[in-house]
Design a protein around this motif. Structure first.
Motif, short mmCIF file in Angstrom:
data_model
loop_
_atom_site.label_atom_id
_atom_site.label_comp_id
_atom_site.label_asym_id
_atom_site.label_seq_id
_atom_site.Cartn_x
_atom_site.Cartn_y
_atom_site.Cartn_z
N PRO A 1 -2.73 1.62 15.64
CA PRO A 1 -3.07 2.78 15.28
C PRO A 1 -2.86 3.48 13.90
O PRO A 1 -3.50 4.01 13.23
N GLN A 2 -1.40 3.27 13.87
CA GLN A 2 -0.88 3.72 12.35
C GLN A 2 -1.48 3.28 11.23
O GLN A 2 -1.99 3.81 10.28
N LEU A 3 -1.71 1.93 11.28
CA LEU A 3 -2.34 1.05 10.26
C LEU A 3 -3.81 1.37 10.19
O LEU A 3 -4.38 1.47 8.95
N ALA A 4 -4.61 1.65 11.26
CA ALA A 4 -5.84 1.94 11.34
C ALA A 4 -6.12 3.39 10.34
O ALA A 4 -6.95 3.67 9.61
N MET A 5 -4.98 4.27 10.86
CA MET A 5 -4.89 5.52 10.12
C MET A 5 -4.94 5.30 8.66
O MET A 5 -5.55 5.96 7.89
N LYS B 1 -1.88 -4.41 0.92
CA LYS B 1 -0.35 -4.06 1.13
C LYS B 1 0.11 -3.40 2.16
O LYS B 1 1.03 -3.66 2.91
N ASP B 2 -0.61 -2.57 3.08
CA ASP B 2 -0.30 -1.91 4.29
C ASP B 2 -0.31 -2.99 5.34
O ASP B 2 0.68 -2.87 6.09
N PHE B 3 -1.25 -3.80 5.26
CA PHE B 3 -1.04 -4.87 6.31
C PHE B 3 0.12 -5.89 6.03
O PHE B 3 0.74 -5.98 7.07
N ASP B 4 0.33 -6.02 5.02
CA ASP B 4 1.52 -6.85 4.62
C ASP B 4 2.74 -6.06 5.13
O ASP B 4 3.59 -6.68 5.95
N GLU B 5 3.04 -4.75 4.73
CA GLU B 5 4.11 -4.24 5.16
C GLU B 5 4.16 -4.00 6.78
O GLU B 5 5.22 -4.00 7.01
N ASN B 6 3.07 -3.99 7.50
CA ASN B 6 3.06 -3.87 8.82
C ASN B 6 3.11 -5.16 9.53
O ASN B 6 3.07 -5.47 10.88
N ILE C 1 -16.35 -1.16 0.71
CA ILE C 1 -15.68 -2.14 1.70
C ILE C 1 -14.64 -2.80 0.72
O ILE C 1 -13.45 -3.04 1.15
N ARG C 2 -15.06 -3.11 -0.17
CA ARG C 2 -14.09 -4.05 -1.05
C ARG C 2 -12.97 -3.23 -1.78
O ARG C 2 -11.84 -3.77 -1.59
N ASP C 3 -13.27 -2.03 -1.87
CA ASP C 3 -12.24 -1.18 -2.59
C ASP C 3 -11.17 -1.08 -1.10
O ASP C 3 -9.78 -0.97 -1.55
N VAL C 4 -11.67 -0.39 -0.34
CA VAL C 4 -10.83 -0.25 1.10
C VAL C 4 -9.91 -1.35 1.44
O VAL C 4 -8.55 -1.44 1.48
N GLN D 1 -7.57 5.47 3.55
CA GLN D 1 -7.97 4.71 2.01
C GLN D 1 -9.44 4.95 1.93
O GLN D 1 -9.92 5.19 0.90
N PHE D 2 -10.25 4.81 3.07
CA PHE D 2 -11.56 4.89 3.16
C PHE D 2 -12.20 6.39 2.50
O PHE D 2 -12.89 6.38 1.76
N ASP D 3 -11.22 7.41 2.97
CA ASP D 3 -11.59 8.51 2.58
C ASP D 3 -11.50 8.78 1.16
O ASP D 3 -12.34 9.34 0.46
N LYS D 4 -10.74 7.99 0.40
CA LYS D 4 -10.59 7.91 -0.98
C LYS D 4 -11.64 7.25 -1.39
O LYS D 4 -12.20 7.82 -2.54
#
Lengths: 113, 285
Positions: A32-36, B23-28, B14-17, A41-44
């Motif tokens: 869930p943390q990653l989903a957040m 990197k977040d996926f990587d870090e996790n 979608i692409r942007d996100v 990022q989506f918000d941005k």
């Protein structure tokens, strides 16, 4: 990180993302943390895209303002039978709800009302 | 067609996100393939929602099957559209649920179905067949008691992601936590985001679900706002799918005449999405 509204998460693209993330979480593919983080990022991304990529103008005239509400810097309107145009193309709508956040970012919004 | 831009903007988002969370996926330590999966799911869902003419942009490709499946729903009929969405949800959710609830498979499925019919009831056992889950899912999905239970799910969910099931209110409760991680508190000021999301994601009838998560993810101030909102929705029934999410520059009133300057809007009207950069409204109250 600058602040972005979560408002657009309830749009169709936001809902599609949230649903997708939920599926992945449910299957224990992501936390869930990653989903957040994805949602943040989506918000941005959505805010920037709307600001930079969209050039259309819309007008709503002569609608009957059925309900208005201002709370926590958020305006909510319910308009009945607006004469609603997007780039001169009319869209027939009998009722529409507008949820609008302050275009000044929450931080700066304090001095304005 | 003035919403032809929608598909372009959406696929750009979608692409942007996806690019930015890599990197977040990587870090996790999450495999890149999961990211690809997310992208695919996301794109599929937004296409199936048929809110924009993806075809016109040559973006359809391999997804014809999904689109065809949804033809019967008809994109312009919003009631059908909502129904279809929840149907899709059920379908989409059934598989993983069955897997997850291997120990209690029939129970899980049965509950899935009864819950659609009995909207007011708590939802026991649905996802993981985990007993702990019962204690949590009941309050979160039970409208009247949800406000009382605000704090319980937060604590329990923090470390056990298994308990997290597809309810969005959980996502949004996580949000509440995220505040401590540097997310401004004022994010909570956008009150109904969670509400709508959950309404669409949960297979429960929309008007009831809409109210539940609102209570859950917003305590105090916002719950008041949501409350009125929901009453309205309930009282007036249909048609609330027509919604504009936007920012306002200025809202002024002279006697009963209102003017608003809006910007950066996403509109969902009659099952279609439209975007605008600027919007001006003149209304009479």
């Amino acid at each position: 990180m600058t602040h972005y509204y979560e408002l657009y998460r309830r749009s169709s693209i936001g809902v599609a993302l949230t649903d997708s993330l939920d599926e992945l979480i449910k299957n224990a593919r992501i936390s869930p943390q990653l989903a957040m983080k994805v949602l943040l990022q989506f918000d941005k991304s959505i805010a920037e895209s709307l600001e930079n990529k969209v050039k259309h103008k819309a007008t709503f005239k002569a609608g009957h303002l059925h309900t208005y509400r201002f709370c926590d810097e958020v305006w909510t309107f319910i308009i009945k039978n607006p004469n609603f145009k997007l780039e001169h193309e009319s869209l027939p709508v009998d009722k529409i709800k507008i949820v609008a956040c302050n275009s000044k970012k929450p931080g700066e919004a304090e001095n304005k009302n | 067609m003035s919403n032809s831009i929608v598909a372009t903007v959406y696929s750009g988002v979608i692409r942007d996100v996806i690019d930015n969370v890599r990197k977040d996926f990587d870090e996790n330590g999450v495999d890149v393939s999961v990211l690809g999966e997310l992208e695919k799911l996301w794109e599929q869902k937004i296409r199936n929602a048929k809110v924009a003419p993806w075809e016109a942009n040559g973006l359809t490709g391999e997804d014809h099957n999904q689109n065809n499946q949804n033809m019967n729903g008809g994109s312009s009929n919003s009631a059908h559209y909502m129904q279809q969405q929840s149907l899709q949800q059920i379908q989409a959710q059934n598989d993983p649920n069955l897997k997850a609830a291997a120990s209690l498979p029939s129970l899980a499925v049965n509950n899935m179905h009864t819950n659609h019919n009995n909207e007011g009831r708590p939802q026991p056992y649905i996802k993981n067949g985990n007993i702990q889950l019962t204690a949590q899912s009941s309050p979160t999905s039970f409208p009247t008691s949800s406000d009382i239970s605000n704090s319980t799910p937060i604590n329990n969910q923090a470390d056990d992601q298994k308990i997290y099931h597809q309810h969005h209110q959980n996502l949004h409760t996580m949000m509440g936590q995220q505040d401590e991680f540097g997310n401004p508190l004022s994010e909570k000021l956008i009150p109904r985001g969670g509400g709508e999301n959950s309404a669409n994601s949960s297979p429960l009838p929309e008007f009831t679900t809409r109210s539940e998560p609102s209570f859950v993810d917003n305590d105090d101030i916002n719950s008041d706002l949501d409350d009125t909102d929901d009453e309205e929705t309930n009282a007036e029934g249909e048609e609330t799918q027509n919604i504009i999410l936007c920012l306002y520059d200025k809202v002024t009133r002279t006697k009963n005449k209102w003017k608003c300057q809006l910007k950066d809007g996403i509109m969902s009207v009659n099952g279609r999405d439209y975007l605008f950069q600027k919007g001006n409204g003149d209304f009479e109250f």
